[in-house]
Write a protein that holds these residues in place. Structure first.
Motif, PDB file in Angstrom:
ATOM      1  N   TYR A  41       0.832  -1.207   0.000  1.00 20.04           N
ATOM      2  CA  TYR A  41       0.000   0.000   0.000  1.00 20.04           C
ATOM      3  C   TYR A  41       0.866   1.255   0.000  1.00 20.04           C
ATOM      4  O   TYR A  41       0.571   2.226  -0.714  1.00 20.04           O
ATOM      5  CB  TYR A  41      -0.924  -0.004   1.210  1.00 20.04           C
ATOM      6  N   ASP A  42       1.940   1.239   0.783  1.00 20.41           N
ATOM      7  CA  ASP A  42       2.849   2.386   0.789  1.00 20.41           C
ATOM      8  C   ASP A  42       3.492   2.574  -0.581  1.00 20.41           C
ATOM      9  O   ASP A  42       3.667   3.711  -1.051  1.00 20.41           O
ATOM     10  CB  ASP A  42       3.920   2.196   1.865  1.00 20.41           C
ATOM     11  N   VAL A  43       3.858   1.469  -1.217  1.00 19.85           N
ATOM     12  CA  VAL A  43       4.418   1.563  -2.571  1.00 19.85           C
ATOM     13  C   VAL A  43       3.375   2.134  -3.530  1.00 19.85           C
ATOM     14  O   VAL A  43       3.691   2.955  -4.411  1.00 19.85           O
ATOM     15  CB  VAL A  43       4.891   0.176  -3.053  1.00 19.85           C
ATOM     16  N   PHE A  44       2.141   1.715  -3.347  1.00 20.48           N
ATOM     17  CA  PHE A  44       1.043   2.202  -4.187  1.00 20.48           C
ATOM     18  C   PHE A  44       0.855   3.710  -4.016  1.00 20.48           C
ATOM     19  O   PHE A  44       0.688   4.451  -4.996  1.00 20.48           O
ATOM     20  CB  PHE A  44      -0.231   1.442  -3.814  1.00 20.48           C
ATOM     21  N   VAL A  45       0.890   4.197  -2.774  1.00 21.65           N
ATOM     22  CA  VAL A  45       0.738   5.625  -2.503  1.00 21.65           C
ATOM     23  C   VAL A  45       1.873   6.414  -3.142  1.00 21.65           C
ATOM     24  O   VAL A  45       1.652   7.461  -3.777  1.00 21.65           O
ATOM     25  CB  VAL A  45       0.688   5.879  -0.984  1.00 21.65           C
TER      26      VAL A  45
ATOM     27  N   PHE B 167      -0.259  13.769   0.514  1.00 21.45           N
ATOM     28  CA  PHE B 167       0.429  12.490   0.291  1.00 21.45           C
ATOM     29  C   PHE B 167       1.338  12.121   1.459  1.00 21.45           C
ATOM     30  O   PHE B 167       1.525  10.936   1.752  1.00 21.45           O
ATOM     31  CB  PHE B 167       1.241  12.548  -1.011  1.00 21.45           C
ATOM     32  N   SER B 168       1.909  13.099   2.121  1.00 22.35           N
ATOM     33  CA  SER B 168       2.756  12.812   3.293  1.00 22.35           C
ATOM     34  C   SER B 168       1.932  12.182   4.409  1.00 22.35           C
ATOM     35  O   SER B 168       2.413  11.299   5.134  1.00 22.35           O
ATOM     36  CB  SER B 168       3.423  14.093   3.788  1.00 22.35           C
ATOM     37  N   GLY B 169       0.689  12.634   4.559  1.00 19.97           N
ATOM     38  CA  GLY B 169      -0.162  12.043   5.578  1.00 19.97           C
ATOM     39  C   GLY B 169      -0.747  10.707   5.180  1.00 19.97           C
ATOM     40  O   GLY B 169      -1.161   9.924   6.040  1.00 19.97           O
ATOM     41  N   ALA B 170      -0.787  10.398   3.903  1.00 24.85           N
ATOM     42  CA  ALA B 170      -1.389   9.148   3.439  1.00 24.85           C
ATOM     43  C   ALA B 170      -0.423   7.973   3.460  1.00 24.85           C
ATOM     44  O   ALA B 170      -0.854   6.815   3.434  1.00 24.85           O
ATOM     45  CB  ALA B 170      -1.935   9.327   2.019  1.00 24.85           C
TER      46      ALA B 170
ATOM     47  N   ILE C 230       1.410   6.671  -6.904  1.00 27.18           N
ATOM     48  CA  ILE C 230       0.415   7.681  -7.290  1.00 27.18           C
ATOM     49  C   ILE C 230       0.983   9.087  -7.101  1.00 27.18           C
ATOM     50  O   ILE C 230       0.738   9.995  -7.923  1.00 27.18           O
ATOM     51  CB  ILE C 230      -0.878   7.485  -6.472  1.00 27.18           C
ATOM     52  N   ALA C 231       1.747   9.285  -6.027  1.00 29.02           N
ATOM     53  CA  ALA C 231       2.358  10.597  -5.797  1.00 29.02           C
ATOM     54  C   ALA C 231       3.318  10.957  -6.931  1.00 29.02           C
ATOM     55  O   ALA C 231       3.320  12.097  -7.434  1.00 29.02           O
ATOM     56  CB  ALA C 231       3.079  10.597  -4.457  1.00 29.02           C
ATOM     57  N   ILE C 232       4.123   9.995  -7.336  1.00 32.41           N
ATOM     58  CA  ILE C 232       5.069  10.252  -8.434  1.00 32.41           C
ATOM     59  C   ILE C 232       4.325  10.556  -9.722  1.00 32.41           C
ATOM     60  O   ILE C 232       4.655  11.503 -10.459  1.00 32.41           O
ATOM     61  CB  ILE C 232       6.007   9.046  -8.613  1.00 32.41           C
ATOM     62  N   GLU C 233       3.312   9.757 -10.023  1.00 36.15           N
ATOM     63  CA  GLU C 233       2.565   9.961 -11.261  1.00 36.15           C
ATOM     64  C   GLU C 233       1.827  11.305 -11.240  1.00 36.15           C
ATOM     65  O   GLU C 233       1.747  11.999 -12.265  1.00 36.15           O
ATOM     66  CB  GLU C 233       1.572   8.817 -11.459  1.00 36.15           C
TER      67      GLU C 233
ATOM     68  N   VAL D  68       7.402  11.104   0.994  1.00 36.00           N
ATOM     69  CA  VAL D  68       7.039  11.367  -0.403  1.00 36.00           C
ATOM     70  C   VAL D  68       7.402  12.779  -0.830  1.00 36.00           C
ATOM     71  O   VAL D  68       7.240  13.131  -2.004  1.00 36.00           O
ATOM     72  CB  VAL D  68       5.524  11.141  -0.622  1.00 36.00           C
ATOM     73  N   ARG D  69       7.881  13.604   0.096  1.00 32.28           N
ATOM     74  CA  ARG D  69       8.190  14.994  -0.252  1.00 32.28           C
ATOM     75  C   ARG D  69       9.249  15.068  -1.348  1.00 32.28           C
ATOM     76  O   ARG D  69       9.205  15.944  -2.221  1.00 32.28           O
ATOM     77  CB  ARG D  69       8.653  15.733   1.009  1.00 32.28           C
ATOM     78  N   GLU D  70      10.184  14.146  -1.313  1.00 28.82           N
ATOM     79  CA  GLU D  70      11.250  14.165  -2.312  1.00 28.82           C
ATOM     80  C   GLU D  70      10.701  13.909  -3.721  1.00 28.82           C
ATOM     81  O   GLU D  70      11.271  14.378  -4.716  1.00 28.82           O
ATOM     82  CB  GLU D  70      12.299  13.100  -1.960  1.00 28.82           C
ATOM     83  N   LYS D  71       9.596  13.171  -3.818  1.00 26.30           N
ATOM     84  CA  LYS D  71       9.026  12.871  -5.130  1.00 26.30           C
ATOM     85  C   LYS D  71       8.486  14.136  -5.814  1.00 26.30           C
ATOM     86  O   LYS D  71       8.329  14.153  -7.043  1.00 26.30           O
ATOM     87  CB  LYS D  71       7.900  11.845  -4.995  1.00 26.30           C
ATOM     88  N   PHE D  72       8.211  15.181  -5.032  1.00 26.72           N
ATOM     89  CA  PHE D  72       7.698  16.435  -5.590  1.00 26.72           C
ATOM     90  C   PHE D  72       8.787  17.505  -5.709  1.00 26.72           C
ATOM     91  O   PHE D  72       8.469  18.662  -5.952  1.00 26.72           O
ATOM     92  CB  PHE D  72       6.567  16.980  -4.703  1.00 26.72           C
ATOM     93  N   SER D  73      10.040  17.121  -5.490  1.00 26.79           N
ATOM     94  CA  SER D  73      11.108  18.130  -5.472  1.00 26.79           C
ATOM     95  C   SER D  73      11.238  18.842  -6.824  1.00 26.79           C
ATOM     96  O   SER D  73      11.459  20.057  -6.887  1.00 26.79           O
ATOM     97  CB  SER D  73      12.443  17.475  -5.094  1.00 26.79           C
ATOM     98  N   ARG D  74      11.084  18.135  -7.908  1.00 28.17           N
ATOM     99  CA  ARG D  74      11.179  18.775  -9.235  1.00 28.17           C
ATOM    100  C   ARG D  74      10.012  19.739  -9.437  1.00 28.17           C
ATOM    101  O   ARG D  74      10.197  20.857  -9.953  1.00 28.17           O
ATOM    102  CB  ARG D  74      11.190  17.697 -10.317  1.00 28.17           C
TER     103      ARG D  74
END
Length: 759
Positions: free
Chosen positions: A645-649, A688-691, A652-655, A696-702
């Motif tokens: 589930y964490d991988v799934f979240v 996403f950090s709470g989910a 989705i965050a990356i996508e 996941v913050r690093e996934k939004f760095s760009r």
């Protein structure tokens, strides 16, 4: 003071040298003055010495003269102490003369003592030689007396049928050196006939006694007279017939074991199929035989050690092992024939005829249990044999192991081990295939299917069963078969299911039969891979901890090398899991996120103040994305394991970040629009950090860097983020071309200002 020593007078010579130096300095001084005065009359063509130079030279000489006088005065004051030291040294020289004299006396005494010791040593050697001859003479006399007594005693004992006493006299006779007896007879020419007669009589008595004891032992063994057998068995070593006595005794014990083995084999064959122990009856028969052999060794070992010596224990056990080989091979041959082992092996792997019915894995399981029990009993027997080798015979221990290793029984056991590995591999593979075919989900809320638990239960059962055999090589072979089975069956099945993809909600998928079942199977396989990875690691660690405790003399390096192959299984499972998520992303995540993010185009980001305030209060775009994502999270939270589930979240965050960046690059902004976008991105990051339990913050760095560029008040403000001295510089994930392209999205930025920025 001795006349040979001359007094040393070094002090006056030193003072005289100093006086000479001072005189010479004065002569030099006078010479310089004369030279100066005489220089006045030199011709004008010659060079003159300046008066100042002469005065400076005289001043230096005066200083040196004063210092020399001071040193001379110091040396003259030390003259008395120097004289005292010289006298002290002279006295010490005198004491050395007396020491030299004493050393000469000691040397003389040592030489005399050495010569005396050599004389005494030569006399001692002569005495030892004489004593040896006397001792030899006494032994010859004692041998002659014993020879006479043995000759007379053996006659009396033979007449009275006292074989033990007669054998004792013969044993004494045999222990006498025959060569020395003959030499004694030659030396005693006057009584040579008596010695020759005694020797001849004793030799005849020895031959007669050996034949008598041998025949009587054979007669006693035929009627199984235990008391007489033991009596004659003790006489053999007294007559020098150790090998003969041991061979006859082992042959007698072999006949007894044969009767026992025949009865045991008959009982095994006649055992009813309905008996509770019918499935392990051959193991029971072989166990009974091993117990009888072990009991024979325990009972007879003290007798052999006492009368034959510890050196004959190995020979006794090796000869008895020959009989054990024969009887045990009879049982094993009957086992192979009754259980139809060869036929089963041929049927299991015969692929030429598909109509041939394969043996049931349950029947093979019962057969494997009996084979393992046989191997375990042999292992106990082998340990018993090695244990009962006398610890004092360290040189014989290797011989003991070699006779057991080279025995027919050991060869048969090795062949049985090979057949066991074939059966175990077949049972393992067939059971895993059954577990895959019978895979079920226990209830709608089950995250994993029954397959994973069943497969790893089978693997653990097979490995731990092989551990009972006591052979590390056999255990490692089973572990290798288990790893190959996991790779070829379980991992391949997971790869096939997950590579087939997750059916999404597209138009064509609506016509797929059992669509929900396919989705459930896909998610269950995805969860199964994650659980299987944990099971594989746990199983390898369990084997590493439990096997050394149950297997004596376990080679840890070999075991660790074998268990390390579980990493191959883990790698395949991880790869299958990643491929599953990739398929899930392609068929579900990416289409949904793309559809949700495309609503971004419905809003203008060249905002006025009022529009900005309204978007700050309620941004329908981000609220809709969060609502849609939250719904899909709720849908999959109860369908995936916590890790999946964490991988799934995160997926989705990356996508979401990728798709949002794509639509941003096709939109125009002003400053307020950039600020509104920044609020959207930060809202998504917080959600996403709470989910997810993973960061996941690093996934939004760009994406954060994109909003940072769009939020600039003016183009030149970008220099603050590019200058390393500004304190605001960070690792850019955007290329210079990306930054220029993003700057162009701000319709209020001039093209000239953008070109001036140095990236």
């Amino acid at each position: 003071m001795p006349a040979s020593r001359k007094p040393v007078r070094q002090g006056p010579s030193l003072i005289v040298c100093l006086l000479i130096i001072i005189v010479n300095r004065r002569s030099v001084k006078t010479t310089i003055v004369n030279f100066y005065l005489g220089g006045l009359s030199m011709s004008s063509n010659e060079e003159y010495i300046a008066p100042d130079e002469v005065k400076n030279a005289l001043a230096l000489l005066d200083k040196e003269e004063v210092s020399s006088k001071k040193r001379l005065l110091t040396f003259s004051n030390q003259w008395h102490s120097v004289i005292k030291e010289i006298d002290s040294v002279n006295q010490q020289f005198s004491s050395l003369d007396s020491i030299k004299s004493n050393l000469c006396q000691i040397e003389t005494r040592i030489q005399d003592s050495s010569k005396l010791a050599e004389d005494i040593s030569s006399k001692v050697r002569q005495l030892d030689k004489i004593r040896g001859r006397v001792s030899e003479c006494q032994k010859r006399v004692q041998d002659l007396l014993d020879l006479q007594l043995c000759s007379e005693g053996v006659q009396i004992a033979m007449k009275n049928d006292e074989l033990e006493k007669a054998a004792a006299h013969v044993h004494r006779y045999l222990s006498i050196d025959q060569t020395k007896l003959q030499r004694t007879a030659d030396d005693m020419a006057q009584d040579c006939s008596m010695i020759t007669s005694s020797l001849k009589h004793l030799q005849n008595a020895t031959d007669h006694l050996q034949n008598t004891v041998s025949k009587r032992f054979d007669q006693a063994s035929l009627i199984q007279d235990q008391k007489s057998i033991e009596r004659y068995f003790k006489i053999f070593p007294l007559l020098g017939m150790h090998d003969v006595g041991l061979s006859k005794f082992v042959a007698y014990l072999g006949r007894i074991l044969k009767n026992t083995a025949d009865k045991s084999l008959k009982n095994v064959i006649d055992t009813s199929i309905s008996s509770n122990r019918a499935s392990i009856v051959f193991a029971d028969g072989l166990t009974f035989l091993f117990e009888e052999v072990a009991k024979t060794i325990e009972v007879q070992q003290p007798l052999i050690e006492t009368h034959y010596g510890p050196d004959y224990i190995v020979q006794f056990m090796s000869q008895l092992q020959v009989h054990c080989d024969t009887f045990s091979n009879d049982i094993l041959t009957a086992f192979l024939k009754t259980r139809k082992v060869k036929e089963l092996l041929k049927t299991m792997w015969d692929e030429s005829d598909p109509n041939i019915e394969k043996p049931d894995s349950k029947d093979i399981d019962l057969l494997i249990e009996e084979i393992v029990l046989i191997l375990a009993r042999y292992d106990l027997y082998a340990k018993f044999v090695n244990k009962h080798i006398n610890v004092e015979l360290e040189s014989k221990s290797s011989t003991a192991k070699s006779f057991l290793i080279n025995s027919k029984l050991c060869c048969s056991i090795q062949e049985l081990m090979g057949r066991y590995l074939e059966f175990e591999r077949y049972y393992m593979e067939e059971s895993i295939k059954k577990a895959i075919l019978m895979d079920t989900l226990e209830g709608d809320e089950a995250l994993t299917s029954s397959m994973v638990d069943d497969v790893f239960f089978i693997i653990r059962k097979c490995v731990m069963r092989s551990l009972r055999s006591g052979s590390l090589d056999l255990l490692c072979a089973v572990i290798n078969n288990a790893i190959n089975a996991l790779e070829t069956d379980l991992c391949t099945f997971f790869s096939q299911v997950l590579n087939s993809g997750y059916p999404g909600s597209g138009y064509f998928n609506r016509f797929t039969p059992d669509l929900e079942k396919i989705r459930q199977t896909f998610l269950a396989s995805l969860n199964n891979t994650e659980v299987a990875i944990e099971y594989s690691r746990s199983l390898a660690q369990t084997f590493k901890e439990e096997i050394p405790l149950k297997l004596k003399d376990c080679n840890m390096e070999k075991l660790d090398s074998c268990l390390s192959d579980f990493s191959r299984v883990n790698t395949l499972l991880v790869t299958a899991n990643k491929n599953g998520f990739k398929q899930l992303q392609n068929s579900l995540i990416e289409p949904k996120i793309q559809a949700w993010v495309e609503q971004f185009y419905e809003y203008s980001y060249k905002m006025s103040e009022s529009e900005f305030s309204q978007m700050e209060a309620d941004n329908p775009f981000v609220q809709n994305i969060i609502l849609q994502v939250d719904n899909i999270f709720k849908e999959f939270k109860n369908k995936l394991t916590s890790n999946n589930y964490d991988v799934f979240v995160v997926a989705i965050a990356i996508e979401t970040s990728v798709q949002l960046e794509k639509v941003i690059m096709k939109t125009e902004f002003n400053r307020l629009g950039g600020m509104s976008l920044d609020k959207v991105v930060r809202t998504l990051i917080n959600y996403f950090s709470g989910a997810s339990a993973w960061p996941v913050r690093e996934k939004f760095s760009r994406l954060v860097q994109v909003t940072t560029v769009l939020n600039l008040e003016q183009v030149s403000d970008l220099n603050e983020f590019l200058s390393p001295d500004s304190g605001m510089c960070f690792a850019w994930k955007l290329t210079p071309d990306n930054i220029r392209q993003i700057l162009k999205l701000r319709f209020d930025f001039r093209e000239e200002d953008i070109r001036k920025i140095k990236l």
